[in-house]
Design a protein around this motif. Structure first.
Motif, mmCIF file in Angstrom:
data_model
loop_
_atom_site.group_PDB
_atom_site.id
_atom_site.type_symbol
_atom_site.label_atom_id
_atom_site.label_comp_id
_atom_site.label_asym_id
_atom_site.label_seq_id
_atom_site.Cartn_x
_atom_site.Cartn_y
_atom_site.Cartn_z
ATOM 1 N N GLY A 400 42.236 37.190 36.792
ATOM 2 C CA GLY A 400 41.332 36.345 37.563
ATOM 3 C C GLY A 400 41.309 36.709 39.030
ATOM 4 N N ARG A 401 42.467 36.973 39.606
ATOM 5 C CA ARG A 401 42.529 37.322 41.027
ATOM 6 C C ARG A 401 41.802 38.632 41.313
ATOM 7 N N VAL A 402 41.988 39.622 40.463
ATOM 8 C CA VAL A 402 41.309 40.905 40.675
ATOM 9 C C VAL A 402 39.801 40.729 40.523
ATOM 10 N N PHE A 403 39.384 39.973 39.504
ATOM 11 C CA PHE A 403 37.948 39.767 39.306
ATOM 12 C C PHE A 403 37.337 39.046 40.504
ATOM 13 N N ILE A 404 38.014 38.043 41.055
ATOM 14 C CA ILE A 404 37.481 37.308 42.200
ATOM 15 C C ILE A 404 37.371 38.217 43.415
ATOM 16 N N ARG A 405 38.297 39.131 43.577
ATOM 17 C CA ARG A 405 38.271 40.000 44.756
ATOM 18 C C ARG A 405 37.214 41.097 44.633
ATOM 19 N N TYR A 406 37.061 41.675 43.427
ATOM 20 C CA TYR A 406 36.203 42.857 43.290
ATOM 21 C C TYR A 406 35.010 42.674 42.361
ATOM 22 N N GLY A 407 34.983 41.598 41.594
ATOM 23 C CA GLY A 407 33.866 41.393 40.689
ATOM 24 C C GLY A 407 34.008 42.166 39.398
ATOM 25 N N GLU A 408 32.885 42.382 38.759
ATOM 26 C CA GLU A 408 32.863 43.060 37.457
ATOM 27 C C GLU A 408 33.188 44.551 37.610
ATOM 28 N N PRO A 409 34.152 45.068 36.838
ATOM 29 C CA PRO A 409 34.487 46.494 36.946
ATOM 30 C C PRO A 409 33.390 47.383 36.377
ATOM 31 N N SER A 410 33.371 48.633 36.816
ATOM 32 C CA SER A 410 32.401 49.597 36.304
ATOM 33 C C SER A 410 32.675 49.942 34.850
ATOM 34 N N GLU A 411 33.946 49.961 34.473
ATOM 35 C CA GLU A 411 34.328 50.336 33.106
ATOM 36 C C GLU A 411 35.627 49.634 32.746
#
Length: 502
Positions: A400-411
């Motif tokens: 959750g923390r990574v998603f909030i900081r960077y959003g949806e990953p490329s892959e």
């Protein structure tokens, strides 16, 4: 590709995870902008701090108190406010009549003396959820001047609350020190009682005192729903000192400048009961001090009382659970600023976050703040996707923390089910050959490595994290992918971040 739903635990808010070194530094850099508006943090063992006390959670409520000298001694009134969010949760029950019970205990601090107890129980109706004021209760005590310890315990049936089962009640408690002032050279002045409405007997849930209807304001909050500050106070002189009274009330900002003021007089008497009304319709969000001085003609000095309050113009500040707001701030601020933020009054919190997001608004010429809206959407997605029943909110999980900081990953590369093909070992070997950062003990697994894992890959134009600085959201090209490796060590759906190239 949107990261798949997974089960992730919430890290305790008080123990901020240390898996993103760059995130910590960035958060500190951003939080430096807020330091001017946040008072020094209190120690963890200092209790809830100065009144009012705001208890977050499913049974969220606010506690305030004010003491009044009278002919029989001193009367302490304790105010309890159930917030609209709490009432809405309770009102959701359709099989039982919702109720909540308060138990209060007041005892002298650091000395022997009798303890006073009181209980209040109320039934919640649908009408209680319509107003931004919530429900307010008043519990009176007879006390002596000095320091007292106030304990407040609220409980509601567990089955009335979302996600809870039947059985023992849900409980929310708070305990702290309340100081009842004594006389000054034979004269005395009460605490300042903040009210939302006075003199209007049609005000819902108003109380009558001295023939006047009043709705106490335990939040000490004004602005959107009540733009006139109203407060009451009383002063007493020695018996027989029937001289005219004069008083002045001033609102001061944090720099000590006068925002608004009013002077008035009272009749020749030994007592004074006064109501203050000051217009705050042009006052910005933030924290302020109400200062009142009262004296009789011929006195050499004035009785003085000061109290903090706040002004807020955002509807969420009035109705939202303060724990939700503190959780969002926890993701944006450094540790010290986070602890201080939790002790600010609602209007002060509103101003701090408004300043924070104003500095990160990519298009300040528009009404919308796209950076804040993106943050809110990501928090909602993380809570819905990475949370786990009985554990905590997804916004505090590693994913959750990574998603909030960077959003949806490329892959996203994943192995969901335990396998015997050493796929994780292959991924680790690739990391070792493509990046010079050590992977620690991740590869020291004897035999076939069956642990489920996910690798999130961000490539191309990667926006600056929303908590980084004023440049949050600005695209940047790193030259190589940004990788995050999550491993379900215990194979129970709890994915933890074990490696990143951030």
């Amino acid at each position: 590709m949107v990261p798949r739903p997974s089960h992730a635990t919430r890290s305790p808010r008080g123990a901020r995870p240390r898996f993103l070194a760059a995130a910590r530094a960035a958060a500190r850099a951003g939080a430096a902008l807020l330091a001017f508006a946040i008072a020094p943090a209190a120690r963890a063992d200092d209790g809830p701090g100065a009144l009012p006390w705001r208890v977050p959670g499913a049974i969220g409520y606010t506690v305030d108190a004010a003491s009044f000298p009278d002919s029989a001694g001193t009367r302490l009134e304790v105010y309890l406010r159930l917030r609209p969010a709490t009432l809405a949760r309770l009102a959701q029950d359709v099989t039982h009549e919702p109720w909540i019970r308060f138990a209060l205990r007041l005892r002298p601090a650091g000395r022997r003396g009798p303890a006073h107890t009181a209980t209040q129980e109320l039934r919640v109706t649908a009408a209680d959820t319509l107003a931004a004021y919530g429900r307010v209760l008043v519990v009176p005590f007879r006390v002596a001047p000095g320091a007292h310890v106030l304990e407040v315990r609220a409980e509601a049936r567990r089955h009335l609350l979302p996600g809870a089962g039947t059985g023992r009640p849900d409980v929310a408690k708070v305990e702290g020190e309340v100081v009842v002032p004594g006389a000054q050279a034979g004269r005395s002045i009460s605490d300042l009682e903040f009210v939302w409405a006075a003199g209007d007997s049609n005000t819902p849930r108003a109380f009558r005192r001295d023939g006047v209807a009043r709705l106490p304001n335990p939040e000490r909050l004004y602005g959107l729903y009540e733009n006139a500050l109203r407060a009451s106070f009383a002063a007493r002189a020695p018996e027989g000192a029937a001289r005219p009274w004069r008083w002045v009330a001033r609102v001061l900002d944090d720099a000590g400048a006068v925002v608004v003021a009013r002077e008035s007089t009272g009749t020749a008497a030994a007592t004074l009961d006064a109501d203050v009304a000051l217009d705050l319709s042009r006052t910005p969000a933030g924290g302020y001090t109400l200062e009142v001085k009262a004296w009789q003609e011929g006195d050499e000095g004035a009785l003085l009382r000061r109290a903090r309050f706040s002004v807020a113009w955002d509807a969420e500040t009035w109705t939202r659970d303060p724990g939700d707001l503190a959780d969002e701030a926890h993701l944006l601020l450094g540790r010290e600023q986070d602890e201080r933020f939790a002790r600010l009054q609602p209007g002060e919190q509103e101003r701090v976050l408004a300043d924070y997001w104003r500095a990160r608004d990519p298009s300040p010429e528009t009404a919308a703040n796209e950076a804040r809206e993106t943050f809110r959407r990501r928090v909602a997605f993380a809570n819905a996707t990475y949370g786990r029943a009985g554990v905590g909110r997804g916004m505090f999980s590693d994913m959750g923390r990574v998603f909030i900081r960077y959003g949806e990953p490329s892959e996203v590369q994943r192995q969901v089910m335990p396998g015997w093909d050493n796929e994780l070992s292959r991924v680790l070997r690739q990391l070792l050959t493509s990046d010079d950062r050590p992977v620690g003990d991740l590869q020291n697994v004897p035999g076939a490595d069956m642990r489920p894992f996910e690798v999130w890959i961000y490539e191309g134009e990667i926006a600056m994290p929303l908590d980084a600085s004023e440049r949050a959201g600005t695209p940047r090209h790193l030259g190589k992918p940004l990788l995050f490796l999550f491993i379900d060590e215990r194979m129970v759906g709890d994915y933890r971040l074990r490696y990143s190239t951030e």
